[in-house]
Every structure is written in structure tokens, then in C-alpha cells.
Scaffold this active site. Structure first.
Site, PDB file in Angstrom:
ATOM      1  N   THR A 156       1.751   4.404 -12.571  1.00  0.00           N
ATOM      2  CA  THR A 156       0.787   3.632 -11.778  1.00  0.00           C
ATOM      3  C   THR A 156      -0.483   4.428 -11.508  1.00  0.00           C
ATOM      4  O   THR A 156      -0.473   5.666 -11.564  1.00  0.00           O
ATOM      5  CB  THR A 156       1.412   3.252 -10.417  1.00  0.00           C
ATOM      6  OG1 THR A 156       0.602   2.283  -9.760  1.00  0.00           O
ATOM      7  CG2 THR A 156       1.545   4.451  -9.496  1.00  0.00           C
ATOM      8  N   THR A 162       7.846  -2.206  -7.808  1.00  0.00           N
ATOM      9  CA  THR A 162       6.402  -2.374  -7.762  1.00  0.00           C
ATOM     10  C   THR A 162       6.036  -2.802  -6.350  1.00  0.00           C
ATOM     11  O   THR A 162       6.899  -3.263  -5.611  1.00  0.00           O
ATOM     12  CB  THR A 162       5.983  -3.444  -8.779  1.00  0.00           C
ATOM     13  OG1 THR A 162       4.561  -3.609  -8.738  1.00  0.00           O
ATOM     14  CG2 THR A 162       6.611  -4.795  -8.482  1.00  0.00           C
ATOM     15  N   GLY A 163       4.792  -2.650  -6.000  1.00  0.00           N
ATOM     16  CA  GLY A 163       4.366  -3.100  -4.680  1.00  0.00           C
ATOM     17  C   GLY A 163       3.903  -1.948  -3.811  1.00  0.00           C
ATOM     18  O   GLY A 163       3.600  -0.854  -4.311  1.00  0.00           O
ATOM     19  N   ARG A 174      -3.777  10.383  -1.748  1.00  0.00           N
ATOM     20  CA  ARG A 174      -2.602   9.546  -1.473  1.00  0.00           C
ATOM     21  C   ARG A 174      -1.689   9.471  -2.702  1.00  0.00           C
ATOM     22  O   ARG A 174      -2.135   9.272  -3.824  1.00  0.00           O
ATOM     23  CB  ARG A 174      -3.067   8.137  -1.071  1.00  0.00           C
ATOM     24  CG  ARG A 174      -1.923   7.149  -0.761  1.00  0.00           C
ATOM     25  CD  ARG A 174      -1.533   6.322  -1.943  1.00  0.00           C
ATOM     26  NE  ARG A 174      -0.629   5.229  -1.579  1.00  0.00           N
ATOM     27  CZ  ARG A 174       0.023   4.480  -2.469  1.00  0.00           C
ATOM     28  NH1 ARG A 174      -0.123   4.701  -3.751  1.00  0.00           N
ATOM     29  NH2 ARG A 174       0.806   3.517  -2.073  1.00  0.00           N
TER      30      ARG A 174
END
Ligand code: GLY
Length: 330
Positions: free
Chosen positions: A205, A238-239, A215
């Protein structure tokens, strides 16, 4: 002496003299002789990742290793400039830097991860090199970048014009508000069971768009963004990574399967746990899990409507809409 007995014999009598590579080779011999009755499968978060499941299936269908399959799968969105949440083309942080996270885990329980990696298009392959070539599990930031460069990965500008424009638009108001399913192709989490009935997983990701610099989310953390256990099955998600990090969601899904739950029930249990613990954040954040077990059975579940996933099995590549927990009255 047959190879399994020889391995056990060597391990018991000459363990101190065995190298890690010997042990891994011996373990693999055992694993490759294991149950072959299961149905090979590749599962990935998000419908557009049928291209990723196809790349993975190409390897699985020829008898290849699940590890190679999930790496090949994750590399597809990593190289796709139109996928704005993975690799090249990923939306940047609030300072305009594209920073990438990834992890990979094989059938022997070995793992490699990179986080906060910049200017390298294929973090999943760097994660694999961390697993295979270093004594460590996770390299981050500048150290991960230097390792990748030393391994021959090219330095690349990953900020596309589309992503730069989105960042310029975001700066006008500078509000950090992740939007549920906004792109419908967030993080790729991919898990495969190969013809030898071995399981591996990968996750990659660019993280939350316009996040704070530095982050890191769930995706490079083993047990959070992805987890596999070759005795049981695998899961990926995911999310909103912060919710998954606090609950080690993928580990939880696999542990539910270990206790006897089907992949579907296991994914549901993890989402229910997450919503029970963080009811307010759950109202505004999406998380979706995909899961497979050792038999090649699969399942998926999400907090909200809109999560879908890709499955390649029995030579058919399909997209399914996931069921979800928070159903709104019509
Ligand atoms: N699930 C990806 C992230 O939150 O970074």
C-alpha cells in the site's frame, strides 16, 4: 532413509550443525509432501485486483510456489499508475511524499516487511529480499531504501501528475478525512494456496492519502495487514490501518480458523470484534478482510457496504461483493 525421516534424524541428532537453510529445506520437503487434496486458490482485496489474481494464478496453475504467486500479484497494482493507493501513482502524504508499506509471509512462517519506503516501485519485492537476505523482519525508511538500492532496485519518482494534482487540491483545505471505499481499490492484500497445499500472503500500500509524514499503517505489520499459518490458512485486509493495528485483525482471522471457524465466519468474527471495540470510529471507517483456509475455502467480510474482492479458483477469475456488518435501513 526417506527424506522426511532423514530430516527428523538430522534435526534430532545433529541439530547444532544444521544451518537455517538446511532446516528450511527440510521443512519444505515435509510441506511439499503434505495434503494435496485441497483446491488451489488466490484471493485479493478489491475487484480491480483481478489483474493481480491472474498474475498469481499464472504461477499457481503451473505448479509454482504460493510465495512467488503473491509477490507477482502484488507487483501488478504497485506498477499501475492508475491505482492511487498502491506503489507508483499512490497518493502522497501531506508533505507530497509517496511512502510505501508492504509485507510478505511464506509457508514456513518466514516474513519480510518494509515501511515508510520512498522512491522504490516494488516494496513487496524489497520485503521478500528482507525476508530472504537479512536476519531481520522489518526495515524502515532510509534503511529500507538503502537496502533496496544495494539490492539493485532503481530509484524512481512515484508521484504521478494525477496524484500531485490531488495533493494540490487537498492542500486548499488540508482536512484529513479518509473516505469509506472512496477509490474501491485501496491496499492490496493477497493470499494464495498452491498445488502443494502451501499458503503465502502479501500486502502492499501507499497508505492513507495525505497522512502525516512518517505515518505507517497496518500493511507492513505481520498479523495486522496480513498473516498466514500453513497449518491453518491466511488472511489479509484493506481499509483504515489504525483500526487493524489495534486489533491485529489478520492474525485474529487466522486464529478463529484455527479454532474451527470457516474463513467466512472467521472474517465476520474479526469485523465484529473491531466494531465492538471501536463503535464510533467504525461508523466512519471501512475495514474489509479476505480469508482462505488450508482446504482452499474462502470468505470475506467488511464493516460497510462497498468492499469487493477477487478470487481465482478452478481456472475462473471472479469478483464478489463482500457482505458487511453495519447495514443501514433502506
Ligand atoms: N490499510 C492501509 C493503511 O491504512 O495504510
Amino acid at each position: 532413509m526417506n527424506s522426511r525421516r532423514k530430516f527428523l534424524h538430522n534435526t534430532l541428532l545433529g541439530g547444532i550443525a544444521l544451518s537455517a537453510a538446511d532446516l528450511i529445506r527440510g521443512s519444505r520437503e515435509i510441506l511439499e509432501k503434505s495434503d494435496k487434496s485441497a483446491s488451489p486458490v488466490v484471493i485479493a482485496t478489491w475487484g480491480p485486483n483481478t489483474k493481480a489474481t491472474a498474475a498469481a494464478w499464472d504461477i499457481i496453475s503451473k505448479g509454482g510456489r504460493a510465495l512467488d504467486a503473491v509477490e507477482a500479484g502484488a507487483r501488478v497494482p504497485e506498477a499501475d499508475p492508475e491505482d492511487t493507493s498502491v506503489g507508483y501513482g499512490g497518493f502522497p502524504d501531506r508533505d507530497g511524499n509517496v511512502t510505501l508499506d508492504a509485507c510478505i509471509m511464506d509457508e514456513l512462517g518466514q516474513a519480510g516487511c518494509v515501511s515508510f519506503l520512498q522512491n522504490i516501485m516494488h516494496p513487496i519485492s524489497v520485503a521478500r529480499r528482507v525476508m530472504e537476505k537479512t536476519p531481520h523482519v522489518l526495515l524502515t525508511g532510509e534503511g529500507a531504501y538503502r537496502f533496496a538500492r544495494a539490492e539493485g532496485f532503481p530509484h524512481e519518482n512515484l508521484l504521478t501528475e494525477v496524484a500531485r494534482k490531488a495533493w494540490e487540491d487537498w492542500k486548499v483545505r488540508s482536512e484529513y478525512k479518509p473516505v469509506i471505499n472512496v477509490e474501491r481499490h485501496d491496499t492490496i492484500g493477497i493470499v494464495a494456496v498452491d498445488q502443494h497445499n502451501n499458503i503465502s500472503g502479501a500486502c502492499s500500500t501507499s497508505g492513507a492519502a495525505f497522512k502525516m509524514h512518517g505515518r505507517v499503517g497496518d500493511s507492513p505489520i505481520i498479523g495486522a495487514g496480513m498473516f498466514v499459518d500453513n497449518e491453518v490458512g491466511g488472511a489479509a485486509c484493506t481499509g483504515l490501518g489504525e483500526m487493524v493495528l489495534r486489533t491485529l485483525g489478520s492474525f485474529l482471522v487466522v486464529e478463529e480458523m484455527r479454532r474451527g471457524a470457516s474463513p467466512q465466519k472467521a472474517a465476520e468474527a474479526a469485523i465484529k470484534r473491531l466494531v465492538r471495540k471501536y463503535p464510533e470510529q467504525s461508523k466512519v471507517a471501512q475495514v474489509g478482510f479476505v480469508a482462505v483456509d488450508k482446504k482452499g475455502r474462502h470468505g470475506a467480510y467488511a464493516i460497510h457496504k462497498g468492499f469487493n474482492y477477487a478470487i481465482y479458483q478452478n481456472n475462473v477469475n471472479q469478483v464478489f461483493e463482500s457482505d458487511y456488518l453495519l447495514k443501514k435501513p433502506d
